[in-house]
Design a protein around this motif. Structure first.
Motif, short mmCIF file in Angstrom:
data_model
loop_
_atom_site.label_atom_id
_atom_site.label_comp_id
_atom_site.label_asym_id
_atom_site.label_seq_id
_atom_site.Cartn_x
_atom_site.Cartn_y
_atom_site.Cartn_z
N PHE A 160 0.80 -1.22 0.00
CA PHE A 160 0.00 0.00 0.00
C PHE A 160 0.84 1.28 0.00
O PHE A 160 0.59 2.18 -0.82
N PRO A 211 -7.96 -3.47 -1.62
CA PRO A 211 -8.82 -3.03 -2.72
C PRO A 211 -10.26 -3.51 -2.57
O PRO A 211 -11.20 -2.78 -2.87
N TYR A 218 -6.69 2.94 -7.42
CA TYR A 218 -6.15 1.81 -6.65
C TYR A 218 -7.03 0.57 -6.81
O TYR A 218 -6.52 -0.54 -7.04
N SER A 249 1.05 7.12 -5.54
CA SER A 249 2.51 6.99 -5.57
C SER A 249 3.19 7.99 -6.49
O SER A 249 4.42 8.07 -6.50
N ASP A 270 -1.16 11.86 -9.47
CA ASP A 270 -2.29 11.40 -8.68
C ASP A 270 -2.55 12.32 -7.50
O ASP A 270 -3.71 12.63 -7.16
N ASN A 279 -11.38 5.55 3.02
CA ASN A 279 -9.99 5.75 3.45
C ASN A 279 -9.65 5.01 4.74
O ASN A 279 -8.53 5.12 5.23
N PHE A 333 -0.11 3.30 -3.48
CA PHE A 333 -1.26 4.21 -3.36
C PHE A 333 -0.80 5.66 -3.47
O PHE A 333 0.08 6.10 -2.72
N LYS A 384 -7.21 -0.52 3.48
CA LYS A 384 -6.08 -0.60 2.55
C LYS A 384 -6.30 -1.64 1.47
O LYS A 384 -5.72 -1.53 0.39
N SER A 422 -7.31 8.77 -6.22
CA SER A 422 -6.32 7.71 -5.97
C SER A 422 -7.00 6.43 -5.50
O SER A 422 -6.56 5.32 -5.84
N ASN A 423 -8.05 6.55 -4.70
CA ASN A 423 -8.77 5.37 -4.24
C ASN A 423 -9.37 4.59 -5.40
O ASN A 423 -9.29 3.36 -5.44
N LYS A 459 -12.15 -1.31 -0.05
CA LYS A 459 -12.46 0.00 -0.62
C LYS A 459 -13.61 -0.11 -1.62
O LYS A 459 -14.49 0.75 -1.66
N GLN A 499 -8.76 12.08 -1.31
CA GLN A 499 -8.03 11.15 -2.19
C GLN A 499 -8.95 10.20 -2.95
O GLN A 499 -8.62 9.04 -3.19
#
Length: 468
Positions: free
Chosen positions: A90, A151, A208, A96, A100, A146, A94, A149, A204-205, A154, A201
């Motif tokens: 992660f 996938p 991811y 990274s 993003d 959030n 994430f 972690k 990014s989520n 989420k 975020q």
């Protein structure tokens, strides 16, 4: 929506403890080490992870430990593998890269502004389908994203949000004899809920999940709802006057007003106290002659007020303005009112993961930390009360129990009588605090929702051991 696999994941961990799982454990550890030694590249990283997941799924099917197992058990093994691997990777994968991060900030700021003035009518949502109170449930689910972690976890937050919206639309259509709602009715509501939830975020989520959720599981209903949240993100990123059926001048005026409002709230929280008003020298001299001690007392009062918050009153026997310290309840009420207007209030409460916890959420290891936090809370509250002098005389237990009970779901009715609060005290709870409690109800649940994180600690301990 994907099924809850807590029991099956526990079964996966039990299987991985067995000596015969040594080859699987070594393969997992080897992949993680190799992955972390490579230079970051989102596309290559995603391909490498998906390829590893596919190979391990095949390895599970052929392994004696899963001989004769059902498809659900094999799926659970894949989810367990994904959860462990992606928890390890992660920090590396994430958000990274700089692009993003920039996209996250732009999207968050855009939603922070638009949520100040948007209404369902701007998105052409029919009155029949408008239900902002119930939409808070969908916002709450999306705000949990959030907290995890893995996938899958989420993605479940996104699916839960979409399912709530879908069910509400369906119920509304049945109640009003409308046609079954489709994508044209669903997407505008999802856009509105996403703007109001404004999870940090979000870009990014979603990337991811798109990159690292097992490809074999992003199908069917999950794929449909996930595609819709991607469409919602794209719409919000490019939102303008035309997309909201709004005049350009009106849109810009609303955006400027929203910027000013947010900027004003930020500066208000950091601005120094205003200087005291100018004083007439003759009045000061006269006052000192009549009461030499008064000037000292007044100076001390003002010094204290500059720290505690004040309200001006005029003494009947003097032209000199005096200050009166506000009580703890007044300060609490004022702070709650400000938090209600604060677009980043959810971030503040994410720092207190036990605030909304239920008894079943806690573990033995949490006791020491909770006890220390409780002691600090008592000391700070008592010091604050004593420092204000004329603050409310109610004890910490009686003054803070109602909002905490309302937020956390703890039932204090079974506590000894000397630790409970009379019903009359409950009715006297500040209205602004009650409003804040209701507004942040979903945030608190998001902070402590650990259903999908059960046995997380076991992943590290099990797969970290060398198998022979």
């Amino acid at each position: 929506m994907e099924n809850n696999t807590d029991v099956s994941i526990h079964d996966f961990l039990e299987r991985m403890r067995k000596p015969s799982a040594g080859d699987l454990v070594k393969s997992i550890k080897s992949f993680i080490v190799s992955f972390l030694n490579n230079e970051p590249d989102p596309e290559k990283d995603s391909a490498a992870v998906q390829d590893f997941f596919s190979k391990m799924e095949a390895a599970f099917r052929a392994h004696p430990l899963w001989s004769g197992c059902s498809e659900d058990e094999l799926d659970s093994a894949g989810d367990g593998l994904e959860k462990y691997v992606m928890t390890k990777l992660f920090p590396r994968v994430f958000a990274s890269n700089t692009e993003d991060v920039i996209s996250d900030e732009k999207l968050f700021q855009k939603m922070s502004l638009v949520q100040q003035f948007i209404s369902p009518e701007y998105l052409d949502i029919k009155p029949t389908f408008q239900n902002e109170t119930s939409w808070l449930l969908a916002q709450k689910e999306l705000q949990k994203i959030n907290m995890y972690k893995a996938p899958r976890d989420k993605l479940v937050c996104v699916l839960n949000c979409c399912k709530v919206i879908n069910n509400l639309l369906l119920n509304a259509s049945i109640a009003s004899n409308e046609n079954t709602p489709g994508a044209d009715e669903f997407l505008p509501v999802l856009i509105y809920v996403t703007i109001k939830a404004n999870p940090p975020q979000l870009h990014s989520n979603l990337l991811y999940v798109q990159r690292y959720r097992r490809e074999s599981k992003l199908v069917g209903e999950a794929a449909y709802f996930f595609t819709n949240i991607l469409s919602a993100e794209s719409f919000i990123s490019n939102i303008d006057a035309k997309s909201l059926s709004m005049d350009e001048a009106e849109f810009e005026k609303n955006m400027e007003s929203a910027r000013a409002r947010i900027s004003g709230l930020s500066s208000q929280s950091t601005a120094p106290p205003p200087p005291p008003p100018p004083r007439d020298e003759s009045t000061v001299h006269k006052t000192q002659m009549l009461n030499p001690k008064r000037e000292t007392t007044l100076f001390q009062s003002r010094s204290s007020d500059s720290l505690s918050g004040t309200s001006d009153i005029l003494n009947a026997n003097s032209e000199i303005p005096m200050k009166k310290a506000e009580s703890v309840s007044d300060l609490e009420n004022k702070g709650a009112a400000r938090l209600l207007k604060d677009t980043e209030a959810s971030k503040i409460f994410q720092e207190y993961p036990y605030l909304f916890a239920n008894a079943g959420d806690l573990r033995i290891g949490d006791v020491e930390g909770l006890l220390n936090s409780y002691k600090q809370l008592v000391f700070k509250y008592v010091c604050l009360s004593k420092g204000l002098g004329d603050a409310a005389t109610t004890s910490l237990a009686s003054s803070s129990t109602p909002p905490l009970q309302a937020l956390s779901g703890f039932d204090t009715s079974k506590e000894p009588e000397d630790h409970t609060m009379a019903s009359s005290d409950v009715k006297e709870t500040d209205r602004s605090v009650d409003d804040l409690v209701r507004a942040l109800q979903g945030v608190g649940e998001a902070v402590v929702d650990k259903v999908l994180d059960v046995k997380q600690e076991e992943y590290t301990s099990v797969l970290a051991e060398e198998q022979t």
